[in-house]
Design an enzyme around this catalytic site. Structure first.
Site, PDB file in Angstrom:
ATOM      1  N   HIS A  52       6.948  30.190 -25.743  1.00 27.25           N
ATOM      2  CA  HIS A  52       8.260  30.783 -25.505  1.00 27.25           C
ATOM      3  C   HIS A  52       8.368  31.439 -24.130  1.00 27.25           C
ATOM      4  O   HIS A  52       9.300  32.207 -23.886  1.00 27.25           O
ATOM      5  CB  HIS A  52       8.571  31.814 -26.588  1.00 27.25           C
ATOM      6  CG  HIS A  52       8.661  31.231 -27.964  1.00 27.25           C
ATOM      7  ND1 HIS A  52       9.619  30.313 -28.323  1.00 27.25           N
ATOM      8  CD2 HIS A  52       7.890  31.420 -29.066  1.00 27.25           C
ATOM      9  CE1 HIS A  52       9.453  29.966 -29.598  1.00 27.25           C
ATOM     10  NE2 HIS A  52       8.409  30.623 -30.065  1.00 27.25           N
ATOM     11  N   GLN A 155      -0.080  27.190 -37.154  1.00 28.32           N
ATOM     12  CA  GLN A 155       1.074  27.957 -37.609  1.00 28.32           C
ATOM     13  C   GLN A 155       1.829  27.237 -38.718  1.00 28.32           C
ATOM     14  O   GLN A 155       2.212  26.068 -38.588  1.00 28.32           O
ATOM     15  CB  GLN A 155       2.020  28.252 -36.448  1.00 28.32           C
ATOM     16  CG  GLN A 155       1.458  29.330 -35.511  1.00 28.32           C
ATOM     17  CD  GLN A 155       2.551  29.969 -34.694  1.00 28.32           C
ATOM     18  OE1 GLN A 155       2.849  29.518 -33.602  1.00 28.32           O
ATOM     19  NE2 GLN A 155       3.155  31.014 -35.221  1.00 28.32           N
ATOM     20  N   GLU A 157       5.174  27.377 -40.229  1.00 23.47           N
ATOM     21  CA  GLU A 157       6.468  27.981 -39.909  1.00 23.47           C
ATOM     22  C   GLU A 157       7.638  27.027 -40.125  1.00 23.47           C
ATOM     23  O   GLU A 157       8.706  27.210 -39.540  1.00 23.47           O
ATOM     24  CB  GLU A 157       6.467  28.524 -38.480  1.00 23.47           C
ATOM     25  CG  GLU A 157       6.000  27.568 -37.422  1.00 23.47           C
ATOM     26  CD  GLU A 157       5.917  28.216 -36.054  1.00 23.47           C
ATOM     27  OE1 GLU A 157       6.331  29.379 -35.906  1.00 23.47           O
ATOM     28  OE2 GLU A 157       5.461  27.543 -35.118  1.00 23.47           O
TER      29      GLU A 157
END
Length: 281
Positions: A52, A155, A157
């Site tokens: 990000h 992850q 998610e």
């Protein structure tokens, strides 16, 4: 010149013993001191985010290099499962990689393959670089140590990842099942509803899969209360918030406190003069 024997990292030792480990995320402050600051504050690890942020590999390399030797392990969250990103993060010196949105055992197996040297994987072999502190020595011994010590954090998610979490957890070489709560709730159609029973059931499912397969359940917790709730559910690896939010929250609290206490004094008459301090005579 022989490469020095490097003991297992603190985090690796802790998770193998089933102990709690706490670190933090870094998203914004790409300074040479941020890893030292985190380690000095008691963080066992720092996750540098390349998903990000707009950081280049030169920036990631500097952050990892200045964290080595602090006592805190450095991990890099790569943007994708691409082989070059995983190998670059590790060759830059990271002690492990976090990979977002893992949704299948096949995907997890590919991640492990990119992160591990043969025979456990197919990571490219290049030595005397940042990841081995520029020491040229016994490459075979180094590969064995690296395979044993580096962490692979996958992850969970997405709804698809949650549905496959047991299969992902069963993959040899996966160390951590890390819940990305915002993406997971969004994928489940309940964005940000962290009290929703489906989300809470998802947390329990991840923790159960980790426990069954001898893995660790991880989470970025924003508060101690949230961490305690997750620990009760079986999570044992936590990143406490991230640099920009920690700074902003602490600054906001400090400014509000200074403003409130100083304003009370400004509003009160100065001692012996009946005027506010600094008032014109």
């Amino acid at each position: 010149m022989n490469q020095p024997e490097s003991p297992q990292t603190h985090v690796r030792q802790a998770i193998r013993a089933g102990d709690l480990v706490v670190g933090t995320f870094v998203f914004e402050f790409a300074t040479a001191g941020i890893g030292r600051l985190a380690a000095g504050a008691g963080a066992s690890f720092v996750i540098y985010d390349a998903e990000h942020t707009g950081w280049t590999w030169e920036t990631i390399g500097t952050l990892v290099a200045t964290t080595r030797g602090t006592g805190a392990d450095s991990y890099v969250r790569v943007p994708t499962t691409d082989r070059s990103e995983i190998s670059r993060a590790l060759d830059a010196g990271a002690r492990g990689v976090m990979v977002p949105m893992v949704e299948s055992a096949d995907q997890a197996s590919a991640i492990v393959a990119w992160a591990k040297y043969p025979p456990a994987g197919v990571r490219g072999a290049a030595f005397g670089l940042a990841h081995d502190d520029y020491v040229r020595g016994d490459g075979a011994a180094y590969m064995r140590r690296s395979n044993a010590d580096n962490l692979v954090l996958t992850q969970i998610e997405t709804a698809a990842g949650l549905a496959a979490v047991e299969e992902i957890a069963a993959v040899e070489g996966v160390d951590v099942l890390w819940v990305g709560q915002y993406d997971l709730t969004t994928s489940m159609g309940i964005p940000g509803e962290f009290g929703h029973p489906d989300y809470l059931a998802g947390l329990d499912r991840v923790a159960a899969a980790a426990r069954t397969h001898g893995k660790v359940a991880g989470f970025m917790a924003g508060t101690a209360a949230e961490a305690a709730m997750l620990a009760e559910r079986g999570f044992t690896m936590f990143a406490y918030s991230g640099d920009l939010w920690i700074y902003q929250d602490a600054l906001r609290a400090g400014i509000e406190d200074v403003r409130a206490k100083a304003q009370a004094q400004v509003a009160a008459p100065a001692h012996g003069s009946g005027k506010p301090t600094g008032a014109a005579k």
